[in-house]
Design an enzyme around this catalytic site. Structure first.
Site, PDB file in Angstrom:
ATOM      1  N   ASP A  10       0.893  -0.986  -0.532  1.00 59.20           N
ATOM      2  CA  ASP A  10       0.257  -0.332   0.350  1.00 59.20           C
ATOM      3  C   ASP A  10       0.847   1.254   0.031  1.00 59.20           C
ATOM      4  O   ASP A  10       2.535   1.086   0.208  1.00 59.20           O
ATOM      5  CB  ASP A  10      -0.778   0.369   1.751  1.00 59.20           C
ATOM      6  CG  ASP A  10      -1.979   1.280   1.184  1.00 59.20           C
ATOM      7  OD1 ASP A  10      -2.464   1.613   0.218  1.00 59.20           O
ATOM      8  OD2 ASP A  10      -2.199   1.886   2.440  1.00 59.20           O
ATOM      9  N   SER A  11       0.527   1.859  -0.368  1.00 59.63           N
ATOM     10  CA  SER A  11       1.033   4.097  -0.669  1.00 59.63           C
ATOM     11  C   SER A  11       1.704   3.814   1.243  1.00 59.63           C
ATOM     12  O   SER A  11       1.808   4.720   1.730  1.00 59.63           O
ATOM     13  CB  SER A  11       0.227   4.580  -0.874  1.00 59.63           C
ATOM     14  OG  SER A  11      -1.413   5.128   0.229  1.00 59.63           O
ATOM     15  N   TYR A  42      -0.349   8.817  -2.492  1.00 54.78           N
ATOM     16  CA  TYR A  42      -0.471   8.076  -4.092  1.00 54.78           C
ATOM     17  C   TYR A  42      -1.441   8.825  -4.740  1.00 54.78           C
ATOM     18  O   TYR A  42      -0.997   9.019  -5.628  1.00 54.78           O
ATOM     19  CB  TYR A  42      -0.813   6.354  -3.952  1.00 54.78           C
ATOM     20  CG  TYR A  42       0.658   5.811  -4.336  1.00 54.78           C
ATOM     21  CD1 TYR A  42       2.245   5.868  -3.507  1.00 54.78           C
ATOM     22  CD2 TYR A  42       0.859   4.860  -4.290  1.00 54.78           C
ATOM     23  CE1 TYR A  42       2.714   5.084  -3.214  1.00 54.78           C
ATOM     24  CE2 TYR A  42       1.766   3.524  -4.537  1.00 54.78           C
ATOM     25  CZ  TYR A  42       2.846   3.676  -3.431  1.00 54.78           C
ATOM     26  OH  TYR A  42       3.750   3.336  -3.834  1.00 54.78           O
ATOM     27  N   GLY A  43      -2.572   9.312  -3.858  1.00 56.04           N
ATOM     28  CA  GLY A  43      -3.791   9.889  -5.018  1.00 56.04           C
ATOM     29  C   GLY A  43      -3.088  10.876  -5.488  1.00 56.04           C
ATOM     30  O   GLY A  43      -4.263  11.155  -6.554  1.00 56.04           O
ATOM     31  N   CYS A  73      -4.184  -0.899  -2.067  1.00 52.95           N
ATOM     32  CA  CYS A  73      -4.606   0.157  -2.710  1.00 52.95           C
ATOM     33  C   CYS A  73      -5.200   0.451  -3.395  1.00 52.95           C
ATOM     34  O   CYS A  73      -4.912   0.703  -5.223  1.00 52.95           O
ATOM     35  CB  CYS A  73      -2.898   0.823  -2.746  1.00 52.95           C
ATOM     36  SG  CYS A  73      -2.452   2.541  -3.158  1.00 52.95           S
ATOM     37  N   CYS A 183     -10.359   4.404  -0.136  1.00 48.20           N
ATOM     38  CA  CYS A 183      -8.645   4.117   0.231  1.00 48.20           C
ATOM     39  C   CYS A 183      -8.775   3.149   1.742  1.00 48.20           C
ATOM     40  O   CYS A 183      -9.539   3.005   2.488  1.00 48.20           O
ATOM     41  CB  CYS A 183      -8.787   5.591   0.451  1.00 48.20           C
ATOM     42  SG  CYS A 183      -7.085   5.818   1.432  1.00 48.20           S
TER      43      CYS A 183
END
Length: 259
Positions: A10-11, A42-43, A73, A183
């Site tokens: 995941d981020s 990351y978004g 993610c 998320c």
């Protein structure tokens, strides 16, 4: 091969919410978790950068002999999983916002989705939404600022409450009866969300569905671990180890790793 670990990335720390669902459903499975907190969120990154980061994470997990990779993610799934599946010879499990069940079950014909910019702007998300929204109004909200607060250990802080109150007001005004969490960090906001939202609003995240899909793929590929030995779980982060310790209820060791 069945004893090889499941890789999860995941981020940041949010994907630990998915790990918990996998651990509960598949107690025999060994896992390795990567939290790319140094690059969170990351978004707000470009699709090209998200793909590069996803490839980096994937190759590190493959170097640790993972038999299957869970992209825990939403932003990485919607922007990178198609390329990952075409590039590597292991199964990939992705995660998408649960628009389908929310839209099909909504009585007020209004549902909210709280997600990152990278997820909401992706082609995969728009294709999924268009398939299922029908006559349902979908109120989209970018959760700007949420992930950095969670990564900083301020999940239930005043600042977080203020952000969520602002983001949820248009959804409440539209009389949503479902809120979709887009998320994997966001399930950790449940105490605040339940306090802010009207009682009739149901909250949906995709963690349990990801665990079920992981089990299905392990079974169909004949790589599920049936050994009764205690499972091994390893956690690596390039960010704050204490935040992950806290979210994992201090049950597991967390190692700092530069990657």
């Amino acid at each position: 091969m069945s004893k090889q670990p499941i890789g999860i990335f995941d981020s940041g720390v949010g994907g630990t919410s998915v790990f918990k669902e996998i651990e509960a459903l598949l107690p025999n499975e060994n896992t390795i978790y990567l939290a790319d907190s140094a690059n969170a969120p990351y978004g707000d990154k470009s699709a090209e950068d998200i793909l590069k980061l996803s490839i980096k994470n994937t190759e590190l997990l493959l170097s640790k002999n993972c038999k299957l990779i869970v992209v825990a993610c939403n932003t990485a799934t919607t922007n990178a999983i198609t390329t990952l599946r075409a590039s590597y010879n292991v199964p990939f499990i992705g995660i998408e916002p649960a628009i389908k069940p929310a839209s099909l079950n909504s009585k007020t014909k209004a549902v909210g989705i709280l997600a990152t910019k990278g997820t909401l702007s992706s082609e995969l998300f728009h294709n999924t939404t268009n398939l299922y929204k029908n006559d349902v109004q979908v109120i989209e909200q970018i959760g700007e600022g949420i992930v950095p607060l969670i990564e900083a250990g301020k999940t239930l802080s005043r600042d977080m409450r203020a952000l969520l109150t602002t983001y949820l007001k248009p959804m409440i005004d539209a009389n949503i009866d479902y809120l979709v969490l887009g998320c994997t960090h966001y399930p950790y906001l449940l105490p605040l969300l339940l306090d802010i939202l009207p009682n009739h609003v149901k909250i949906i995240d995709s963690g349990e569905a990801v665990a079920r899909q992981t089990k299905t793929i392990l079974e169909t590929q004949h790589i599920i671990n049936t050994q009764p030995k205690p499972a091994s779980h390893k956690f690596y982060t390039n960010g704050n180890t204490e935040v992950m310790h806290f979210l994992l209820n201090n049950k597991y060791a967390v190692e700092y790793l530069r990657f």
